[in-house]
Design an enzyme around this catalytic site. Structure first.
Site, short mmCIF file in Angstrom:
data_model
loop_
_atom_site.label_atom_id
_atom_site.label_comp_id
_atom_site.label_asym_id
_atom_site.label_seq_id
_atom_site.Cartn_x
_atom_site.Cartn_y
_atom_site.Cartn_z
N TYR A 181 -19.59 -7.14 61.64
CA TYR A 181 -20.22 -5.60 61.21
C TYR A 181 -20.48 -5.25 62.31
O TYR A 181 -21.52 -5.05 63.95
CB TYR A 181 -21.39 -6.37 60.27
N ASN A 183 -23.23 -3.18 63.81
CA ASN A 183 -24.47 -3.93 64.61
C ASN A 183 -23.99 -4.96 65.15
O ASN A 183 -24.84 -5.39 66.34
CB ASN A 183 -25.45 -3.88 64.11
N LYS A 184 -22.58 -5.41 64.80
CA LYS A 184 -22.72 -7.02 66.41
C LYS A 184 -21.98 -6.62 67.56
O LYS A 184 -21.82 -5.32 67.70
CB LYS A 184 -21.60 -7.46 65.90
N LEU A 185 -22.24 -7.61 68.40
CA LEU A 185 -22.00 -7.14 69.74
C LEU A 185 -20.15 -6.34 69.56
O LEU A 185 -19.99 -5.30 70.22
CB LEU A 185 -21.99 -7.82 70.75
N VAL A 186 -19.63 -7.32 69.39
CA VAL A 186 -17.70 -7.32 68.88
C VAL A 186 -17.70 -6.61 67.44
O VAL A 186 -18.15 -6.85 66.96
CB VAL A 186 -16.71 -8.16 69.17
#
Length: 377
Positions: A181, A183-186
Site C-alpha cells: 500500500y 504508506n508502506k516502505l516499498v
C-alpha cells in the site's frame, strides 16, 4: 488547505516512470509481464526467503497464506486484537476462528506471554503481526509453535527491511505476507506479496491466486481459486521502489530520530520505543499515545487537522469490531491495553516524502496543542 502536511506521501522519484514507460512501450501491462517475476524474485531474496508470490494487496495475501497452509473451518488461529481487520477477515472467510491476545503496552505488539493460555486442541496456527515499527519478540513464539506443532503465519506488512536479531522480518515460520500500500516502505500503489521457503506452499499460492487454472490445461479447474494477480504496471513500480529500500530504511530512521528530538520534552505522551534487545525501531509510522487525563486521540486528530496536519487513529481492536461481534465472536472479551491504544493512540505524518522542516512544523504545532490541553485539563 494550502500547505497541508499529509499523514503519508510516498517517494516516487526513482525509476518508477522509466519502468512504467517500458511496460507501456512493450505492451506488457497484465500479470504476465516480466516485472512481476522480477519483483517476486528480488523481494523474496531481500526478505530471506526462497519464493515470492505477488498478489493484488496485502489483505488477500493473508487469505491466500491461510488457505495455502490448509486452514480448515473450525480451526483456531491466535492473533493480536490490536491489528487491522484483514487478519481476522482472512480467518473468518475460511471458516476459521480468530482467537485474540492483548498488546504489550510498551512495544504495542501482541502480548507474547498470553499466547500459550489460548492454545487448544483446535489451534492450528499463530498469526504474528509486527506493528508500527518494532517486530514481535519471535523466539518465544517459535518455541511455542514447536512445542505444540503449530504453524506460524507472519504478517510483516509494515516491516519491509526490519530485522529480528539480524534476521529479516518475513523470514519466520511457514509463510509470511507483505503489503505494498502507498504508506508502506516499498509500494506498488496497491499490492502485496506472500513469501515462503516451501515449494509446495509456493505452488499452492501460485495456483490459487490465478483462479486455480490447472497447469496442464487452461480453463480446467479442480478447485476454486481467486483472481489475486498483480499487474506488470504495479510490479514495475515495486521494482523501482525496491532498488531504494536501504535508502528508505535510513530515511525512516532519521525521521524517527528527528521526531524523538523534537518531542522528547513533551509531558503526557508515550513515544515509540527506540529499540529493544532484538531490533531498532524502523519507524514505519511515528505513533504517540496520550495520557488518559490529557485528551483522547480523536480530539487530538481534530486539533491537528485544524492546524493543517494529517494524522490517523491507531487500530480499532478486533474484539470491538461490530461486524465480528454480529458473528458471535469475542462476546464479553476485554483487552484493556489494546482498548487504551485505540482510544489514546494516533500517528502523525510519517511518509517517506516528509521533510525535516515538515517534521519540525508538525512537532511545534503538536507541542502547542498539547500545552493548551494540559492547561485546561
Amino acid at each position: 488547505m494550502d500547505n497541508y502536511i499529509a499523514v503519508n506521501t510516498p517517494l516516487l522519484n526513482g525509476n518508477e516512470k522509466k519502468y512504467l514507460n517500458e511496460c507501456i512501450d512493450t505492451g506488457w501491462i497484465s500479470s504476465e509481464g516480466p516485472f512481476v517475476k522480477a519483483l517476486e524474485e528480488q523481494f523474496a531474496q531481500k526478505m530471506g526467503r526462497s519464493y515470492g508470490i505477488a498478489v493484488c494487496n496485502g489483505t488477500v495475501a493473508l487469505e491466500l497464506a491461510l488457505k495455502a497452509i490448509d486452514i480448515q473451518p473450525g480451526d483456531e488461529i491466535i492473533m493480536p486484537t490490536f491489528t487491522i481487520i484483514s487478519c481476522a477477515l482472512a480467518a473468518v472467510r475460511l471458516g476459521a476462528k480468530p482467537v485474540l491476545v492483548d498488546s504489550d503496552p510498551i512495544t504495542w505488539n501482541m502480548a507474547v506471554d498470553q499466547i500459550e493460555a489460548k492454545i487448544t486442541s483446535r489451534t492450528k496456527a499463530i498469526m504474528v503481526v509486527h506493528t508500527y515499527g518494532l517486530p514481535v519478540d519471535m523466539n518465544p513464539v517459535l518455541a511455542l509453535a514447536q512445542k505444540y506443532q503449530l504453524k506460524i503465519v507472519e504478517d510483516a506488512a509494515e516491516m519491509h527491511g526490519q530485522t529480528y536479531y539480524g534476521k529479516p522480518c518475513g523470514s519466520f515460520g511457514e509463510i509470511s505476507t507483505f503489503s505494498f500500500y502507498p504508506n508502506k516502505l516499498v509500494t506498488t500503489g496497491e499490492g502485496g506479496m506472500v513469501v515462503t521457503d516451501d515449494p509446495a506452499i509456493r505452488d499452492k499460492c501460485q495456483l490459487l491466486r490465478n483462479l486455480a487454472f490447472e497447469p496442464k490445461q487452461r480453463y480446467l479447474h479442480e478447485e476454486l481459486g481467486w483472481n489475486f494477480r498483480m499487474s506488470n504496471l504495479q510490479a514495475a513500480v515495486g521494482v523501482a521502489q525496491l532498488e531504494r529500500m536501504a535508502e528508505f530504511i535510513e530515511r525512516k530512521h532519521a525521521m524517527g530520530q528527528r521526531y524523538d528530538e523534537c518531542l522528547k520534552e513533551i509531558e503526557g505522551i508515550q513515544r515509540p520505543l527506540a529499540a529493544t534487545d532484538y531490533a531498532k525501531n524502523i519507524y514505519w509510522v511515528y505513533g504517540i499515545v496520550l495520557d488518559d487525563d490529557l485528551m483522547n486521540g480523536k480530539a487530538l486528530m481534530q486539533a491537528l487537522h485544524a492546524q493543517g496536519i494529517g494524522s490517523r487513529a491507531f487500530f480499532y481492536p478486533m474484539h470491538q469490531q461490530p461486524v465480528l461481534l454480529k458473528m458471535g465472536l469475542f462476546a464479553n472479551e476485554s483487552y484493556p491495553v489494546a482498548e487504551r491504544l485505540a482510544r489514546q493512540g494516533i500517528y502523525i505524518p510519517s511518509g517517506l516524502a516528509l521533510t525535516q522542516d515538515e517534521i519540525t512544523s508538525v512537532s511545534d504545532k503538536l507541542k502547542k496543542i498539547l500545552a493548551k490541553a494540559s492547561v485546561t485539563c
